[in-house]
Design a protein around this motif. Structure first.
Motif, PDB file in Angstrom:
ATOM      1  N   ILE A   1     -63.896  18.617  -5.786  1.00  0.00           N
ATOM      2  CA  ILE A   1     -64.304  17.141  -6.942  1.00  0.00           C
ATOM      3  C   ILE A   1     -63.218  16.809  -7.574  1.00  0.00           C
ATOM      4  N   ASN A   2     -63.171  15.390  -7.582  1.00  0.00           N
ATOM      5  CA  ASN A   2     -61.882  14.540  -8.371  1.00  0.00           C
ATOM      6  C   ASN A   2     -62.762  13.838  -9.618  1.00  0.00           C
ATOM      7  N   THR A   3     -63.832  13.565  -9.652  1.00  0.00           N
ATOM      8  CA  THR A   3     -64.857  13.401 -11.098  1.00  0.00           C
ATOM      9  C   THR A   3     -66.136  13.815 -11.377  1.00  0.00           C
ATOM     10  N   VAL A   4     -65.987  14.132 -12.783  1.00  0.00           N
ATOM     11  CA  VAL A   4     -67.311  15.011 -13.143  1.00  0.00           C
ATOM     12  C   VAL A   4     -67.826  13.536 -14.625  1.00  0.00           C
ATOM     13  N   ALA A   5     -69.005  13.365 -14.490  1.00  0.00           N
ATOM     14  CA  ALA A   5     -69.590  12.757 -15.780  1.00  0.00           C
ATOM     15  C   ALA A   5     -71.075  13.056 -16.238  1.00  0.00           C
ATOM     16  N   PHE A   6     -71.062  12.802 -17.597  1.00  0.00           N
ATOM     17  CA  PHE A   6     -72.216  13.701 -17.973  1.00  0.00           C
ATOM     18  C   PHE A   6     -73.129  11.988 -18.490  1.00  0.00           C
ATOM     19  N   HIS A   7     -74.324  12.065 -18.358  1.00  0.00           N
ATOM     20  CA  HIS A   7     -74.600  10.751 -18.541  1.00  0.00           C
ATOM     21  C   HIS A   7     -75.643  10.839 -20.175  1.00  0.00           C
ATOM     22  N   PRO A   8     -75.639   9.731 -20.804  1.00  0.00           N
ATOM     23  CA  PRO A   8     -75.463   9.696 -22.114  1.00  0.00           C
ATOM     24  C   PRO A   8     -76.318  10.147 -23.184  1.00  0.00           C
ATOM     25  N   SER A   9     -77.729   9.657 -21.439  1.00  0.00           N
ATOM     26  CA  SER A   9     -79.191  10.750 -22.270  1.00  0.00           C
ATOM     27  C   SER A   9     -79.011  12.037 -22.432  1.00  0.00           C
ATOM     28  N   GLY A  10     -78.436  12.870 -21.429  1.00  0.00           N
ATOM     29  CA  GLY A  10     -78.523  14.161 -21.769  1.00  0.00           C
ATOM     30  C   GLY A  10     -78.851  15.067 -20.235  1.00  0.00           C
ATOM     31  N   LYS A  11     -79.311  14.484 -19.690  1.00  0.00           N
ATOM     32  CA  LYS A  11     -80.560  14.446 -18.622  1.00  0.00           C
ATOM     33  C   LYS A  11     -79.639  14.715 -17.561  1.00  0.00           C
ATOM     34  N   SER A  12     -78.935  13.960 -16.463  1.00  0.00           N
ATOM     35  CA  SER A  12     -77.926  14.418 -15.976  1.00  0.00           C
ATOM     36  C   SER A  12     -76.868  14.391 -15.992  1.00  0.00           C
ATOM     37  N   PHE A  13     -75.814  14.747 -14.852  1.00  0.00           N
ATOM     38  CA  PHE A  13     -74.384  14.617 -14.687  1.00  0.00           C
ATOM     39  C   PHE A  13     -73.749  14.153 -13.654  1.00  0.00           C
ATOM     40  N   LEU A  14     -73.094  13.338 -12.489  1.00  0.00           N
ATOM     41  CA  LEU A  14     -71.964  13.330 -11.030  1.00  0.00           C
ATOM     42  C   LEU A  14     -71.262  13.814 -11.354  1.00  0.00           C
ATOM     43  N   THR A  15     -71.286  14.390  -9.976  1.00  0.00           N
ATOM     44  CA  THR A  15     -69.768  14.826  -9.311  1.00  0.00           C
ATOM     45  C   THR A  15     -70.188  13.673  -8.091  1.00  0.00           C
ATOM     46  N   GLY A  16     -68.298  13.259  -8.320  1.00  0.00           N
ATOM     47  CA  GLY A  16     -67.143  12.648  -6.450  1.00  0.00           C
ATOM     48  C   GLY A  16     -66.807  13.467  -6.406  1.00  0.00           C
ATOM     49  N   GLY A  17     -66.617  13.585  -4.877  1.00  0.00           N
ATOM     50  CA  GLY A  17     -65.351  14.644  -4.254  1.00  0.00           C
ATOM     51  C   GLY A  17     -64.977  13.752  -3.597  1.00  0.00           C
ATOM     52  N   GLU A  18     -63.443  14.059  -2.762  1.00  0.00           N
ATOM     53  CA  GLU A  18     -62.840  13.588  -1.179  1.00  0.00           C
ATOM     54  C   GLU A  18     -63.322  13.375  -0.191  1.00  0.00           C
ATOM     55  N   ASP A  19     -65.218  14.438  -0.231  1.00  0.00           N
ATOM     56  CA  ASP A  19     -66.086  14.236   0.608  1.00  0.00           C
ATOM     57  C   ASP A  19     -66.606  13.101   1.083  1.00  0.00           C
ATOM     58  N   GLY A  20     -65.831  12.633  -0.176  1.00  0.00           N
ATOM     59  CA  GLY A  20     -66.293  10.889   0.198  1.00  0.00           C
ATOM     60  C   GLY A  20     -68.265  10.270  -0.814  1.00  0.00           C
ATOM     61  N   TYR A  21     -68.471  11.266  -1.443  1.00  0.00           N
ATOM     62  CA  TYR A  21     -69.669  11.290  -1.844  1.00  0.00           C
ATOM     63  C   TYR A  21     -70.039  11.696  -3.457  1.00  0.00           C
ATOM     64  N   VAL A  22     -70.389  10.469  -3.911  1.00  0.00           N
ATOM     65  CA  VAL A  22     -71.161  11.124  -5.248  1.00  0.00           C
ATOM     66  C   VAL A  22     -72.587  11.267  -5.563  1.00  0.00           C
ATOM     67  N   ARG A  23     -72.524  12.451  -6.160  1.00  0.00           N
ATOM     68  CA  ARG A  23     -73.804  13.365  -6.064  1.00  0.00           C
ATOM     69  C   ARG A  23     -74.312  12.982  -7.405  1.00  0.00           C
ATOM     70  N   LEU A  24     -75.585  12.836  -7.632  1.00  0.00           N
ATOM     71  CA  LEU A  24     -76.399  13.297  -9.030  1.00  0.00           C
ATOM     72  C   LEU A  24     -77.107  14.053  -8.945  1.00  0.00           C
ATOM     73  N   HIS A  25     -77.072  14.605 -10.153  1.00  0.00           N
ATOM     74  CA  HIS A  25     -77.503  15.788 -10.343  1.00  0.00           C
ATOM     75  C   HIS A  25     -78.836  16.044 -11.809  1.00  0.00           C
ATOM     76  N   HIS A  26     -79.816  16.795 -11.978  1.00  0.00           N
ATOM     77  CA  HIS A  26     -80.439  16.022 -12.922  1.00  0.00           C
ATOM     78  C   HIS A  26     -81.063  17.747 -13.365  1.00  0.00           C
ATOM     79  N   PHE A  27     -80.732  18.187 -15.095  1.00  0.00           N
ATOM     80  CA  PHE A  27     -80.862  19.592 -15.095  1.00  0.00           C
ATOM     81  C   PHE A  27     -82.443  19.494 -15.067  1.00  0.00           C
ATOM     82  N   ASP A  28     -82.792  21.141 -14.592  1.00  0.00           N
ATOM     83  CA  ASP A  28     -83.729  22.102 -14.246  1.00  0.00           C
ATOM     84  C   ASP A  28     -84.148  21.698 -16.172  1.00  0.00           C
ATOM     85  N   LEU A  29     -85.833  21.502 -16.325  1.00  0.00           N
ATOM     86  CA  LEU A  29     -86.631  21.405 -17.934  1.00  0.00           C
ATOM     87  C   LEU A  29     -85.732  23.128 -18.975  1.00  0.00           C
TER      88      LEU A  29
END
Length: 93
Positions: free
Chosen positions: A57-85
């Motif tokens: 994983i080369n990059t991580v970012a947190f959404h300003p709303s605080g409800k999700s974050f993303l990761t970007g990796g050398e596998d070529g994917y950017v993944r958006l993750h949403h937090f559970d309640l």
């Protein structure tokens, strides 16, 4: 080892990383450490992790709303993750 970090409110740190890309083809994804890991900033204890990448994983970012974050990796994917309640209602420490 590649790594990145992002400060999360309140008192949390999100880390991403993994082994060197030259060794990715000779190691399983579990052994490679290709996951985003959450730590408490003061207690320095891990309280969660998220898997999904097949390379460092080369990059991580947190959404300003605080409800999700993303990761970007050398596998070529950017993944958006949403937090559970539970993330917002559970006291981790």
């Amino acid at each position: 080892m590649h790594n990145c970090r992002c400060w999360l409110p309140p008192m949390q740190v999100l880390l991403g990383g993994g082994q060197d890309a030259s060794q990715v083809t000779t190691t399983s994804s579990k052994a490679g450490g290709f996951e985003a890991r959450f730590f408490h900033k003061i207690y320095q204890e891990e309280f969660g992790n998220v898997r999904g990448h097949f390379g460092p994983i080369n990059t991580v970012a947190f959404h300003p709303s605080g409800k999700s974050f993303l990761t970007g990796g050398e596998d070529g994917y950017v993944r958006l993750h949403h937090f559970d309640l539970d993330y917002f209602t559970t006291k981790f420490f």
